[in-house]
Structures are given as structure tokens and as C-alpha cells.
Design an enzyme around this catalytic site. Structure first.
Site, PDB file in Angstrom:
ATOM      1  N   SER A 182       0.786  -1.232   0.000  1.00  0.00           N
ATOM      2  CA  SER A 182       0.000   0.000   0.000  1.00  0.00           C
ATOM      3  C   SER A 182       0.816   1.278   0.000  1.00  0.00           C
ATOM      4  O   SER A 182       0.315   2.327  -0.405  1.00  0.00           O
ATOM      5  CB  SER A 182      -0.943   0.008   1.213  1.00  0.00           C
ATOM      6  OG  SER A 182      -0.209  -0.027   2.423  1.00  0.00           O
ATOM      7  N   HIS A 210      -5.323  -4.059  -1.938  1.00  0.00           N
ATOM      8  CA  HIS A 210      -5.150  -3.075  -3.014  1.00  0.00           C
ATOM      9  C   HIS A 210      -5.078  -3.717  -4.395  1.00  0.00           C
ATOM     10  O   HIS A 210      -4.795  -3.035  -5.386  1.00  0.00           O
ATOM     11  CB  HIS A 210      -3.899  -2.235  -2.755  1.00  0.00           C
ATOM     12  CG  HIS A 210      -4.069  -1.234  -1.656  1.00  0.00           C
ATOM     13  ND1 HIS A 210      -4.610   0.012  -1.855  1.00  0.00           N
ATOM     14  CD2 HIS A 210      -3.783  -1.311  -0.329  1.00  0.00           C
ATOM     15  CE1 HIS A 210      -4.641   0.672  -0.714  1.00  0.00           C
ATOM     16  NE2 HIS A 210      -4.142  -0.107   0.232  1.00  0.00           N
ATOM     17  N   LYS A 241     -11.992  -0.420  -0.297  1.00  0.00           N
ATOM     18  CA  LYS A 241     -11.128   0.332  -1.214  1.00  0.00           C
ATOM     19  C   LYS A 241     -11.769   0.368  -2.598  1.00  0.00           C
ATOM     20  O   LYS A 241     -12.615   1.203  -2.848  1.00  0.00           O
ATOM     21  CB  LYS A 241      -9.723  -0.276  -1.199  1.00  0.00           C
ATOM     22  CG  LYS A 241      -9.062  -0.099   0.176  1.00  0.00           C
ATOM     23  CD  LYS A 241      -7.700  -0.681   0.244  1.00  0.00           C
ATOM     24  CE  LYS A 241      -7.013  -0.328   1.567  1.00  0.00           C
ATOM     25  NZ  LYS A 241      -7.691  -0.845   2.773  1.00  0.00           N
TER      26      LYS A 241
END
Length: 393
Positions: A182, A210, A241
Site C-alpha cells: 500500500s 489493493h 477500497k
């Protein structure tokens, strides 16, 4: 006269402030998007994880509103007592299909998913081999497990193999890595990790927080990206996310998810995710299952912005994803850079120690499918201007 028993808190805050490590928590007014209002100022948003624009997507909002009418605002129970709704089961079924896994189980967050799965599959007498830059939730999950923790050099399969070779006496061995890191934006060497795990009989686990909605076909993640279906034992994902909502999940075999429903402590002892969030996540999965257009737009914006920033002389490290670290060095300079950008109309936060090592402070830019090229061009010009003022290129 004795000190107040919480004086240490004041002293700790002062030390953080003096070192330039005190975090300035800004306030968002309104929904996430390409442009947002922060602390009363309209700014170009370059630091949220809203990769695909789902956080304010009309289909997700409509699904959430409908779910509130049907199920109310909260579950009022943990999943194992009275908190599992038909929506939770539908989301888990669709996530498993999307990931190409046999089964999936959802949790309150990606953080909770890691706290659930790691202590459930390893304990005292076992060994965890963890990439040195793994996320804090992995670190905390490993600590809770009471297993022996060995950190291997970041994305270094040779170091992993050397260290696992010395641990043949362990009851169980677990290799854990982030899929996309990240703060760096680089991708784990998952094929090599899987090969080492198979050689030494270790369990493999990847946290793809991610990578979901970013890597692989239509955003199916790092396992799909490397075509490793059936070779990774535990896939952890987040729904906060790219999916734009909140929640986490574990995908894998049905026996694994059945086991986590019995032994995953956040599943057992923390209230279920409200129906509105679950329904919105289902809508997000449906959109990605039907089309990869948003994922393609995200990658187009990423290539465009990163090429312009490199041409301007900025150091972006080894990123291979929309996570774009603009390296500054000293945390106080990075904070000054971030503040000057904010005054210019750009919201891009500085990140320093302890999130990243001392001397490696950066502005972390997060690209989104909601951005357009005119705004991205304008943003790179503001970065150039600020870099020139502060002597950073």
C-alpha cells in the site's frame, strides 16, 4: 507531588509534534469523488482508495437504500447468533464466483479478516514468514497467533527460501504477503512464493486489499493476475477500497471458510456488517462481473499521470499499480509539500514514520477511474510548482 497518570500521553503527543510526526486529520464534507470538500475547501482528490468511483456510485447507493427499507439500519447481532441475513450469504456466494474460489466468508473489515484468519490457522509451535512491509493488520494478526514470526526481506524470494529452510521443525508454516504493497505500489512475487510454499509444505496467504478491483481480469485480484487459481490457500480481500464500501473477506476452500465461521473471533464476537453495506458490495461485484471498463479507465489514468510525473523529474519508486508514491525524504518537508498542494487545491496527504521508514516520507497519490486527463495534467503542474519551491524534483 505525583504526576497525573496520563501525563505520558501529553508527553508522547508533544514528541510527535516536535518530530513532525503528528498526523493532521482532515474532515471530508460530502461524498468521495474526483473533487471533494475538505475542511471547507474544494480540492482535487488524490488520496482516497476510491479506485473505481464506487463510493458514490448510483447503483451502489440505490442498493444500499433498498436494503435499509427491507432490513433496517443494523443487524443487532453477531453473525453466529442472529446477524446473518440472506444478503450476507448472497455476497459471499458472488464473491466466491468473482474470485474463482470455492467459498468466501465476510467480516467487518479487511483488518478484521486478517485478525480472524491468522490466529485461527497458526499458533504456538508454528512459524509465520511475513514480508517485512506487510500491512499492520497482518502484523497484529501474527502477534495474536503467538506463532514464531520471521520477517523476510521485501519481495525477496531468495531470502524467504533461506529463512524457511531453517524452520523445518515447525508444526505448521504459513507464508503471508500483501498482494499490492500500500505504500510502495509494487506487487508481490506470488508465483515464486507459491513455488517455495509447495516445496516446504507451507500454507500460502495473500492480502489483496489493493489488488481487488485493480489487478487481474476485471479486477479479480493478484491470484487471477498471475493465473494461480487453486494454488493460494488463503485470499484476504477488503470491500472498503476499490469496492468503495466497508468490510473484508476470506476466499478459499469451503472447509477453510466453514472453519473460520467456527474459529474466527471477529466473526464470532463482533456485530455483523449492516445490510446497506452488504447490498452495496453486492452491487459492486455485479458491476465488475459485467464489465471491466472502469478497471481499464483506472489503468489508463495511472499510466497517464505516472508518465507525466516521471517526465517532471519526480521519483516514484518501483510502483507497478495506481498507488503512486512521490518520494520526498524528510517528513517535515513532505508535510510542507502536502500543505502547499492543499493551498493550490490538491488533496494529497504526506505519509511518514511509523507508516513508512524514517527518511522515506512521501506524498502518496491514489489514482481513480473518476479522474479526467485535464485535471491530472493540472495536478502535475501543481506538483512541479511545489517541487520547484521546495527544491524537490
Amino acid at each position: 507531588m505525583s504526576m497525573n497518570k496520563l501525563d505520558f500521553v501529553t508527553e508522547a503527543l508533544e514528541k510527535l509534534k516536535d518530530a513532525g510526526l503528528l498526523i493532521n486529520i482532515r474532515t471530508i464534507e460530502g461524498p468521495q469523488g474526483s473533487w471533494i470538500t475538505v475542511d471547507g475547501k474544494k480540492v482535487f482528490n488524490l488520496c482516497s482508495n476510491n479506485y473505481l468511483g464506487f463510493a458514490n456510485n448510483p447503483q451502489l447507493k440505490s442498493a444500499a437504500q433498498k436494503a435499509i427499507e427491507e432490513y433496517g439500519v443494523g443487524p443487532a447481532a453477531v453473525r453466529t447468533i442472529a446477524g446473518t441475513t440472506a444478503l450476507h450469504k448472497e455476497l459471499e456466494r458472488k464473491l466466491a464466483l468473482f474470485k474463482g474460489a470455492e467459498s468466501a466468508i465476510t467480516f467487518q473489515s479487511g483488518f478484521c479478516a486478517n485478525l480472524a484468519v491468522i490466529p485461527a490457522i497458526v499458533g504456538e509451535g508454528d512459524v509465520v514468514l511475513s514480508d517485512e512491509l506487510n500491512h499492520a493488520s497482518i502484523i497484529d494478526g501474527c502477534r495474536l497467533s503467538r506463532a514464531k514470526i520471521i520477517r523476510y526481506e521485501h519481495c525477496n524470494p531468495a531470502d524467504l527460501q533461506a529463512k524457511i529452510s531453517d524452520e523445518k521443525g515447525a508444526c505448521r508454516m504459513l507464508i503471508i504477503t500483501d498482494g499490492v504493497f500500500s505504500m510502495e505500489g509494487d506487487i508481490a512475487p506470488l508465483p515464486e512464493i507459491v513455488e517455495i510454499a509447495e516445496k516446504f509444505g507451507a500454507i500460502t496467504m495473500v492480502d489483496d486489499a489493493h489488488g481487488e478491483g485493480v489487478l487481474g481480469r476485471g479486477g479479480r485480484g493478484i491470484v487471477d493476475h498471475f493465473n494461480l487459481h487453486g494454488k493460494v490457500d488463503v485470499e484476504v480481500g477488503t470491500l472498503s477500497k476499490a469496492f468503495g464500501v466497508v468490510g473484508g473477506y476470506v476466499a478459499g476452500s469451503k472447509r477453510l471458510t466453514d472453519y473460520l465461521a467456527q474459529r474466527g473471533r471477529p466473526f464470532l464476537f463482533s456485530s455483523a456488517v449492516p445490510a446497506a453495506g452488504v447490498a452495496a458490495c453486492i452491487a459492486g461485484v455485479d458491476i465488475l462481473t459485467a464489465s471491466d471498463s472502469l478497471v481499464k479507465r483506472l489503468w489508463d489514468n495511472t499510466a497517464f499521470f505516472q508518465e507525466k510525473m516521471k517526465a517532471a523529474g519526480f521519483h516514484l519508486g518501483n510502483t507497478k499499480t495506481p498507488i503512486t508514491p512521490v518520494f520526498i525524504g524528510e517528513v517535515k518537508i513532505a508535510q510542507d509539500f502536502s500543505q502547499r498542494l492543499f493551498e493550490e487545491g490538491i488533496f494529497a496527504q504526506a505519509i511518514g514514520y511509523p507508516t513508512v521508514p524514517i527518511g522515506r516520507a512521501r506524498i502518496r497519490v491514489m489514482l481513480s477511474a473518476t479522474h479526467n486527463r485535464d485535471d491530472l495534467t493540472w495536478a502535475t503542474e501543481r506538483f512541479e510548482k511545489t517541487g520547484e519551491l521546495l527544491g524537490i524534483r
